[in-house]
Design a protein around this motif. Sequence first.
Motif, PDB file in Angstrom:
ATOM      1  N   GLY A 254     -15.905 -83.377  -8.316  1.00  0.00           N
ATOM      2  CA  GLY A 254     -15.608 -81.949  -8.392  1.00  0.00           C
ATOM      3  C   GLY A 254     -14.749 -81.490  -7.230  1.00  0.00           C
ATOM      4  O   GLY A 254     -13.771 -80.773  -7.401  1.00  0.00           O
ATOM      5  N   LEU A 257     -11.158 -82.930  -7.607  1.00  0.00           N
ATOM      6  CA  LEU A 257     -10.353 -82.276  -8.646  1.00  0.00           C
ATOM      7  C   LEU A 257      -9.738 -80.980  -8.128  1.00  0.00           C
ATOM      8  O   LEU A 257      -8.592 -80.666  -8.404  1.00  0.00           O
ATOM      9  CB  LEU A 257     -11.229 -81.941  -9.861  1.00  0.00           C
ATOM     10  CG  LEU A 257     -11.645 -83.076 -10.780  1.00  0.00           C
ATOM     11  CD1 LEU A 257     -12.617 -82.542 -11.824  1.00  0.00           C
ATOM     12  CD2 LEU A 257     -10.431 -83.685 -11.459  1.00  0.00           C
ATOM     13  N   GLY A 258     -10.517 -80.237  -7.362  1.00  0.00           N
ATOM     14  CA  GLY A 258     -10.080 -78.903  -6.986  1.00  0.00           C
ATOM     15  C   GLY A 258      -9.319 -78.828  -5.686  1.00  0.00           C
ATOM     16  O   GLY A 258      -8.728 -77.801  -5.384  1.00  0.00           O
ATOM     17  N   THR A 315     -13.139 -79.165 -14.428  1.00  0.00           N
ATOM     18  CA  THR A 315     -14.264 -79.392 -13.525  1.00  0.00           C
ATOM     19  C   THR A 315     -15.583 -79.292 -14.281  1.00  0.00           C
ATOM     20  O   THR A 315     -16.478 -80.128 -14.104  1.00  0.00           O
ATOM     21  CB  THR A 315     -14.239 -78.362 -12.382  1.00  0.00           C
ATOM     22  OG1 THR A 315     -12.906 -78.289 -11.881  1.00  0.00           O
ATOM     23  CG2 THR A 315     -15.181 -78.738 -11.278  1.00  0.00           C
ATOM     24  N   ASN A 319     -18.253 -82.348 -14.836  1.00  0.00           N
ATOM     25  CA  ASN A 319     -19.648 -82.207 -14.424  1.00  0.00           C
ATOM     26  C   ASN A 319     -20.605 -82.406 -15.585  1.00  0.00           C
ATOM     27  O   ASN A 319     -21.620 -83.093 -15.456  1.00  0.00           O
ATOM     28  CB  ASN A 319     -19.878 -80.826 -13.798  1.00  0.00           C
ATOM     29  CG  ASN A 319     -19.561 -80.833 -12.323  1.00  0.00           C
ATOM     30  OD1 ASN A 319     -20.144 -81.592 -11.569  1.00  0.00           O
ATOM     31  ND2 ASN A 319     -18.607 -80.032 -11.918  1.00  0.00           N
TER      32      ASN A 319
END
Lengths: 341, 405
Positions: A254, A257-258, A315, A319
Amino acid sequence: MIYEPSPAGPDAVSGLVGAGRSAGVRAALLRRRSRFGDGAYGALRWTGAGLFGAVVLGLLIAIASDSSLAFQHGGLGFVWSGTWNPAADQYGAGILVVGTLITTGVAMVLMVPIGLGTAIFLSELAPRWIAGPLATLIGLLAAVPSIVVGLWGLLVLTPVFANQVEPFLASVPFFGWLFRGEAYGPSILLASAVLAVMTLPTMVALSRTAFAAVPVADREAAMALGATRWQVVRRAVFPAARAGVSAAATLSVGRALGESIAVAMVIGNRPAIPESLTTPGATLGSAIVNQFAEASPGIGTSSIIALGAVLLLLTVAVNAGGQALLRRGSGAHPGTAGALR
Amino acid sequence: MRAHGFKHSTAGPVTKALSLRVAGPVAVLAISVAAAACGSTSATPTATGGGAAATATPASANLLGAKYDTATASSVTLTGAGANSIEPFFESVFYQYSQKNSNTTVNYSPAGSSVGVTDIQQGTVQFGDSEIPMTASQLSAATGGAILQIPVDLGGVAISYNVPGVSKSLDFDGPTLAGIFDGSITNWDDPAIAALNSGVTLPNLAIKAVHRADASGPGYDLDQYLIDTAPAWVAAIGTSTPSRTWPEANVGIGEQLNTGVASYISQSSSAGAIGFVEYGYALQNGFVNAAVKNSAGSYVAPSEASIAAAGAQATSLSATDFNVVNETGAGTYPIANFSWTLVYQKQSDTATGIALGKLFDWVVTTGQGDAAALGYAPLPANVASLAHSTILELESSAGTPLFAS
């Protein structure tokens, strides 16, 4: 009603209590006080939860409404359309989604074995006087702001990658094609390496906690059955800690990705299908960083916010996927005793 | 925030820049002498010596000064945001102004030209700054009424490179630069480059083209130059309208802001790199800059004199006729532009309005004395007076002029 709750607060109340009232009155006071505390706590709890929910909801509404223009313009095709060229008003997130998945994937390939190894070393093998300081150091790594990590990547890693790492990898027989092309320095591989460093502390800290939570009795049982140190970890500790380790990996994914700023500084910002891992690329986050401030009003701004929406969905999907895998995995896992057979 | 963080964080070339600052004034001094000392820091007005630098700059006290003393009675804080390219100049002039007038504090955030435009439209700053003047549709989106656009500096876009063994200023024309930036020329020993640079031994080294990852004034100017001079570029990008967002983003690599591009070019591992930065940043980093072919057919490197020569051609400059790319004149550097400060005509707070007027009147007159040392050229006389007459249009919210002319 014997006593009104004192507006001066609990100190004044306990002053009254100390002034020699009877036990019954004291009990009544305590009851009243705790009922008041319960009420306040309840209100606080609901306010907090409500506020938090409102913020998330507001975020979702803002992203949805501000990105609606881009989705009206390109339809759902926005998500996989392959051209991102704001100069020509062509907006499609496809290339950026690919770039995001590749950088995150490579970062995890680099990071997970090292992170897991470190966590096992810290919780199972290292003497206490090493484990403590080392864990603190890794924790400090988590506190380094991403712009600093990006700067380190830009100024320290870029020359190393351009001069040594990328030419060396390109010269490796058989695997060289993965790393072919001009060695610029900034590249998908460099961005992945920076992401690996940034996600390492999360992986190590959470996995270590998961290993530490495995009961000593499990380890002793395994040892009593004649397991070696490696077998204890492999067969007793790891299966029991698997849920925690998976959670650590999911959180790391997570974050990877961000991540935006650090990636934008080292990836080379080229929104094209990458020819290899050593060519420059672009991710959803890096495109947002680079172009949001100067996006043309209307479709330009809306498309950048739509990138944010795609990133959010990605995201959430990752998850959810991670959790689904975890549930399936934990159902099938044979348990400590079975593993030792 | 992003811009600021990045700017301060690219501390890498600073050590290099420091050593060059020592050499910088010497080089600038030489240019100043050649151009008859029009950039000297003395407050005495000096005549220009003709030649390419026929730009007389009134280095006298600010034009408003006769009626309005620079000192402001009460303390005022002016907040601005905008172009990154003007940052070295603004940083210096705002500092000097605050030394002279301790009641005025100026904060400037170099986040990019469009941030300047958006922020002034929303009224979140007292002034914005953009390398390209606002368009009619941008002006109509302003929430606080009519916007005045004041030309405040004259800069150039340097084509800088890092080619070991080549210390000479290489010659480039439009089609060759277009080839480099559209990916059709990929090596430094390419015949197209060699043909323009006979006598220079060019290495067999891959070209690493660097462009801006964010939208930028320098990118817009170079795009305009390539559109003007290279038909192949127009064919490659499919339009003849220049864009702030770099149109060929899939060739080479993109870096953020002038600082990011400069930092990449300056790294020793970036052998073969070529990119474009505001000349002020090229000067800070001590880059070797290309001599670019101008419309008269001569190859000119960026300098105070050659950028001033481009500005001197802007005899009818206005916010709608702002293009000074590919101007005429043998000594003219072809990639130049003016930077524009944006303020609302009606100032709801009179003290702020007067402080703004005084500040920018000082910037476009006395403040120009700093321009040369920082890689800019002083404003030509006609542009300084355009700036001055624009400042005189400032009004109170009731519509009375803040400065009687």
